[in-house]
Design a protein around this motif. Structure first.
Motif, PDB file in Angstrom:
ATOM      1  N   GLU A 216       0.906  -1.424   0.392  1.00  0.00           N
ATOM      2  CA  GLU A 216      -0.027   0.246   0.069  1.00  0.00           C
ATOM      3  C   GLU A 216       0.896   0.937   0.081  1.00  0.00           C
ATOM      4  N   VAL A 217       0.574   2.009  -0.784  1.00  0.00           N
ATOM      5  CA  VAL A 217       1.716   3.370  -0.891  1.00  0.00           C
ATOM      6  C   VAL A 217       0.740   4.886  -0.164  1.00  0.00           C
ATOM      7  N   PHE A 218       1.321   4.866   0.642  1.00  0.00           N
ATOM      8  CA  PHE A 218       0.816   5.665   2.042  1.00  0.00           C
ATOM      9  C   PHE A 218       1.485   7.690   1.403  1.00  0.00           C
ATOM     10  N   ASP A 219       2.545   7.566   0.751  1.00  0.00           N
ATOM     11  CA  ASP A 219       2.583   8.434   0.344  1.00  0.00           C
ATOM     12  C   ASP A 219       3.544   8.806  -0.822  1.00  0.00           C
ATOM     13  N   VAL A 220       3.742   9.652  -1.564  1.00  0.00           N
ATOM     14  CA  VAL A 220       4.803  10.241  -3.294  1.00  0.00           C
ATOM     15  C   VAL A 220       5.203  11.554  -2.935  1.00  0.00           C
TER      16      VAL A 220
ATOM     17  N   ARG B  84      -5.338   5.522   6.327  1.00  0.00           N
ATOM     18  CA  ARG B  84      -5.590   4.300   5.281  1.00  0.00           C
ATOM     19  C   ARG B  84      -4.621   4.946   4.044  1.00  0.00           C
ATOM     20  N   PRO B  85      -4.291   4.155   3.205  1.00  0.00           N
ATOM     21  CA  PRO B  85      -2.742   4.470   2.379  1.00  0.00           C
ATOM     22  C   PRO B  85      -3.908   5.568   1.070  1.00  0.00           C
ATOM     23  N   GLY B  86      -2.814   6.884   0.728  1.00  0.00           N
ATOM     24  CA  GLY B  86      -3.821   6.879  -0.553  1.00  0.00           C
ATOM     25  C   GLY B  86      -4.024   6.687  -1.613  1.00  0.00           C
ATOM     26  N   THR B  87      -4.890   7.897  -2.475  1.00  0.00           N
ATOM     27  CA  THR B  87      -5.033   6.829  -3.978  1.00  0.00           C
ATOM     28  C   THR B  87      -4.724   8.305  -5.189  1.00  0.00           C
ATOM     29  N   PHE B  88      -3.913   7.053  -5.718  1.00  0.00           N
ATOM     30  CA  PHE B  88      -3.118   7.764  -6.504  1.00  0.00           C
ATOM     31  C   PHE B  88      -3.917   7.713  -7.870  1.00  0.00           C
TER      32      PHE B  88
ATOM     33  N   HIS C  34       2.230  -6.195   3.668  1.00  0.00           N
ATOM     34  CA  HIS C  34       1.528  -7.232   3.597  1.00  0.00           C
ATOM     35  C   HIS C  34       1.966  -8.028   3.791  1.00  0.00           C
ATOM     36  N   GLY C  35       1.995  -9.516   4.471  1.00  0.00           N
ATOM     37  CA  GLY C  35       2.716 -10.330   4.076  1.00  0.00           C
ATOM     38  C   GLY C  35       2.578 -11.523   5.175  1.00  0.00           C
ATOM     39  N   LYS C  36       3.382 -12.561   4.342  1.00  0.00           N
ATOM     40  CA  LYS C  36       3.921 -13.928   5.330  1.00  0.00           C
ATOM     41  C   LYS C  36       5.415 -13.837   5.681  1.00  0.00           C
ATOM     42  N   GLY C  37       5.253 -14.407   7.045  1.00  0.00           N
ATOM     43  CA  GLY C  37       7.415 -13.936   7.298  1.00  0.00           C
ATOM     44  C   GLY C  37       7.690 -13.731   8.771  1.00  0.00           C
ATOM     45  N   TRP C  38       9.171 -14.033   9.027  1.00  0.00           N
ATOM     46  CA  TRP C  38       9.444 -13.807   9.916  1.00  0.00           C
ATOM     47  C   TRP C  38      10.081 -12.930   9.727  1.00  0.00           C
TER      48      TRP C  38
END
Length: 181
Positions: free
Chosen positions: A7-11, A73-77, A29-33
């Motif tokens: 997700e992009v929040f700012d540019v 929330r993330p930005g919309t572009f 967001h993902g799966k991992g350690w």
């Protein structure tokens, strides 16, 4: 990490500025350690992980730093501007076959382009050049060299910043009609 979603929040900024470098703030967001919490026990499910990063780009240098995730929330572009699919053929068919700069400007105006697309139409040394730039590395050239009309897409590398320009002058001179190699 597996199964990533970004997700992009700012540019902001520009990669060609020392005072205001290009900056992108993302949440992944993902799966991992995460390294600091890495404890692997066979048979345990892979945990969900959320991490945020600030990517800073200036000229040929890039830095990636893990940062605290922002609230909200993330930005919309808007998607980047695109030339209409028919622009190439419309220029080829509709540009005047003589040195009528006003008619050439009307043809470009009639393409009804996204206002973010840079238009450049000029008469230079008995040739009309037309350049339409979507963004870095994306350009459409046309020239009227009576009685011919030529339309072409230069290769992206030929119109990147620091190389040639996407300008009416370059189009009028026939720049980049062939790939560089």
């Amino acid at each position: 990490m597996q199964g990533q979603r970004v997700e992009v929040f700012d540019v902001s900024g520009t990669k060609f500025s020392l005072d205001n470098p290009g900056r992108v703030l993302i949440r992944v967001h993902g799966k991992g350690w995460k390294y600091e919490t890495f404890i692997f026990v066979a048979g345990t499910p892979t945990p969900e992980v959320v991490m945020c990063f600030e990517i800073t780009v200036s000229y040929s240098d890039a830095d990636v730093d893990e940062v605290d995730c922002p609230a909200g929330r993330p930005g919309t572009f808007r998607p980047p501007p695109r030339l209409p699919a028919a622009a190439f053929e419309q220029l080829k068919k509709r540009l005047p076959r003589n040195l009528d700069l006003v008619a050439a400007e009307r043809v470009v105006l009639g393409l009804d382009l996204d206002p973010r697309i840079r238009e450049d139409v000029r008469q230079i040394n008995g040739v009309i050049g037309v350049a339409l730039r979507e963004g870095p590395g994306s350009c459409l050239f046309a020239r009227v060299k009576p009685p011919e009309v030529e339309v072409w897409h230069p290769s992206p590398i030929q119109v990147m910043p620091g190389e040639g320009e996407c300008s009416a002058a370059e189009a009028a001179n026939g720049y980049a009609q062939r790939p560089p190699h």
